[in-house]
Design a protein around this motif. Sequence first.
Motif, PDB file in Angstrom:
ATOM      1  N   ALA A  36       4.324   3.325 -11.151  1.00 46.82           N
ATOM      2  CA  ALA A  36       5.660   3.460 -10.572  1.00 46.82           C
ATOM      3  C   ALA A  36       6.725   3.420 -11.657  1.00 46.82           C
ATOM      4  O   ALA A  36       7.642   4.247 -11.685  1.00 46.82           O
ATOM      5  CB  ALA A  36       5.892   2.348  -9.552  1.00 46.82           C
ATOM      6  N   LEU A  37       6.600   2.461 -12.575  1.00 48.87           N
ATOM      7  CA  LEU A  37       7.626   2.292 -13.601  1.00 48.87           C
ATOM      8  C   LEU A  37       7.593   3.434 -14.612  1.00 48.87           C
ATOM      9  O   LEU A  37       8.641   3.953 -15.016  1.00 48.87           O
ATOM     10  CB  LEU A  37       7.454   0.927 -14.292  1.00 48.87           C
TER      11      LEU A  37
ATOM     12  N   ALA B 105       1.844  -0.584  -9.962  1.00 51.18           N
ATOM     13  CA  ALA B 105       3.150  -1.022 -10.461  1.00 51.18           C
ATOM     14  C   ALA B 105       3.477  -0.297 -11.763  1.00 51.18           C
ATOM     15  O   ALA B 105       4.595   0.201 -11.962  1.00 51.18           O
ATOM     16  CB  ALA B 105       3.146  -2.535 -10.681  1.00 51.18           C
TER      17      ALA B 105
ATOM     18  N   GLY C 155       8.628   7.346  -8.325  1.00 49.98           N
ATOM     19  CA  GLY C 155       7.976   6.118  -8.781  1.00 49.98           C
ATOM     20  C   GLY C 155       7.248   5.409  -7.652  1.00 49.98           C
ATOM     21  O   GLY C 155       6.091   4.993  -7.795  1.00 49.98           O
ATOM     22  N   ILE C 156       7.930   5.301  -6.495  1.00 48.76           N
ATOM     23  CA  ILE C 156       7.320   4.625  -5.345  1.00 48.76           C
ATOM     24  C   ILE C 156       6.106   5.406  -4.862  1.00 48.76           C
ATOM     25  O   ILE C 156       5.046   4.840  -4.571  1.00 48.76           O
ATOM     26  CB  ILE C 156       8.365   4.482  -4.220  1.00 48.76           C
TER      27      ILE C 156
ATOM     28  N   ALA D 188       3.148   4.750  -7.060  1.00 46.18           N
ATOM     29  CA  ALA D 188       2.482   3.475  -6.764  1.00 46.18           C
ATOM     30  C   ALA D 188       1.583   3.614  -5.541  1.00 46.18           C
ATOM     31  O   ALA D 188       0.426   3.177  -5.546  1.00 46.18           O
ATOM     32  CB  ALA D 188       3.520   2.375  -6.541  1.00 46.18           C
ATOM     33  N   GLY D 189       2.120   4.261  -4.497  1.00 51.33           N
ATOM     34  CA  GLY D 189       1.342   4.434  -3.277  1.00 51.33           C
ATOM     35  C   GLY D 189       0.075   5.245  -3.535  1.00 51.33           C
ATOM     36  O   GLY D 189      -1.016   4.875  -3.081  1.00 51.33           O
TER      37      GLY D 189
ATOM     38  N   SER E 297       0.832  -1.200   0.000  1.00 50.92           N
ATOM     39  CA  SER E 297       0.000   0.000   0.000  1.00 50.92           C
ATOM     40  C   SER E 297       0.870   1.254   0.000  1.00 50.92           C
ATOM     41  O   SER E 297       0.433   2.317  -0.386  1.00 50.92           O
ATOM     42  CB  SER E 297      -0.940  -0.003   1.202  1.00 50.92           C
ATOM     43  N   LEU E 298       2.138   1.114   0.422  1.00 53.24           N
ATOM     44  CA  LEU E 298       3.036   2.267   0.388  1.00 53.24           C
ATOM     45  C   LEU E 298       3.886   2.277  -0.888  1.00 53.24           C
ATOM     46  O   LEU E 298       4.747   3.116  -1.062  1.00 53.24           O
ATOM     47  CB  LEU E 298       3.964   2.247   1.611  1.00 53.24           C
TER      48      LEU E 298
ATOM     49  N   ARG F 145      -2.577   3.381  -5.641  1.00 48.98           N
ATOM     50  CA  ARG F 145      -3.255   2.339  -4.852  1.00 48.98           C
ATOM     51  C   ARG F 145      -4.164   2.957  -3.797  1.00 48.98           C
ATOM     52  O   ARG F 145      -5.242   2.447  -3.521  1.00 48.98           O
ATOM     53  CB  ARG F 145      -2.217   1.437  -4.198  1.00 48.98           C
TER      54      ARG F 145
ATOM     55  N   MET G  89       7.601  -1.857  -5.174  1.00 45.40           N
ATOM     56  CA  MET G  89       8.125  -1.395  -6.455  1.00 45.40           C
ATOM     57  C   MET G  89       9.530  -0.813  -6.352  1.00 45.40           C
ATOM     58  O   MET G  89      10.087  -0.355  -7.344  1.00 45.40           O
ATOM     59  CB  MET G  89       7.176  -0.361  -7.073  1.00 45.40           C
TER      60      MET G  89
ATOM     61  N   LEU H 164      15.061  -0.092 -13.142  1.00 46.04           N
ATOM     62  CA  LEU H 164      14.699   0.687 -14.328  1.00 46.04           C
ATOM     63  C   LEU H 164      15.557   1.950 -14.427  1.00 46.04           C
ATOM     64  O   LEU H 164      16.052   2.299 -15.504  1.00 46.04           O
ATOM     65  CB  LEU H 164      13.211   1.051 -14.273  1.00 46.04           C
TER      66      LEU H 164
END
Lengths: 251, 107
Positions: free
Chosen positions: B71-72, B68, B92-93, B96-97, A168-169, B100, A173, A180
């Motif tokens: 993020a990428l 995901a 990126g992270i 994602a957070g 969730s955080l 979501r 990734m 990447l």
Amino acid sequence: MTTGNYSHSLSSAKVRSEFLRLVPISLFVVAFGAAFGLAAVQKGFEPFQALLMSITVFAGASQFAVVDMWGTEVSVLPLIAVVFAINSRHLLMGASLYPMLREMPPGRRYGILLLLTDANWAVSAQEYQRGIRNLEVILGGGLAIWIAWIIGTWLGVYFGGLLREPQSLGLDMVLGCFLLAMALGGNKSPRTLVAWTVAALSSLAAWKWLPPNTHVVVGALAGGAVGFFWQEKKPGSKEPVGAQQEDPHDH
Amino acid sequence: MTIETTMAGTLALIAIITAVTIVTRFGGVFLMSFVTISPRIESFINTMASSVLIAIIVPMAFSGDAGALAALVVTAVIMLATRKPLPAIGAGIAAAGLVRFAGITVF
């Protein structure tokens, strides 16, 4: 380059600075170690067994797969097959470092390979493309990640409830984003872009149609084949590539 | 062949997993020591090395959720624009957070 006389030695100051360089990413590794520790104890591992696995195996994706396959009894051959398939990328990662590693005595060469993992390899491989020899990051950076993985596992087996959903955080990734960023930071010649396209398509095809966990090796070998058939002059390379010999054997 | 996950059994299984993983860590380098590194082999190694990263990431993007993918994509855009890895990874992270948290799904 000389073979047989081991001219390459690691600088301990550089090992320390590479350790510090990978500390930020290691903080995220702690979170994953915790997720692993929690999953392992929930599946019936004793805390010290989960810790032992993190210390000796030190390969996160395969450790999660092992926990997945765990029960009151475990079939050995499928376990070996899954662990080998997931970790087979190490074969290629190690091979790609061989031009540097062969200049070290075998004991040290294989010693630092115990700490080979995705993140420190990605840094080393990317710098090698730019003509920088950095095996210190394998040792120093590897130590940082290994310690973080152990601390994380320890936190997870005892205080796992604190981090129930690292997803969730966005923490799942971290490695993907890191790899990447490393890939895009490297040189992007037309040959590299063709190789990446081939690697992307073949890894996707393997992921869809071949047995699970084979996609990394299939994609990487397919991308490598592009380099095998299409050579390119590297800046700083002494080999005149215009006069490439078709004979693949060097003298 | 199966092994019961008693104390001894578990330790034996951990030893097996460790051995298999060490074979993968050592194997590539060991096999390369029998290969003569010609310019062609070196070219293969170098292209293969950067392809490893792509072969890990692309299926990850396709098999993952919207978070995901976000993020990428965000990491790629910021990395290409700024060439600075840490801001790219951090953004990126965070992407994602956020995705979501907002509950966005692709399909």
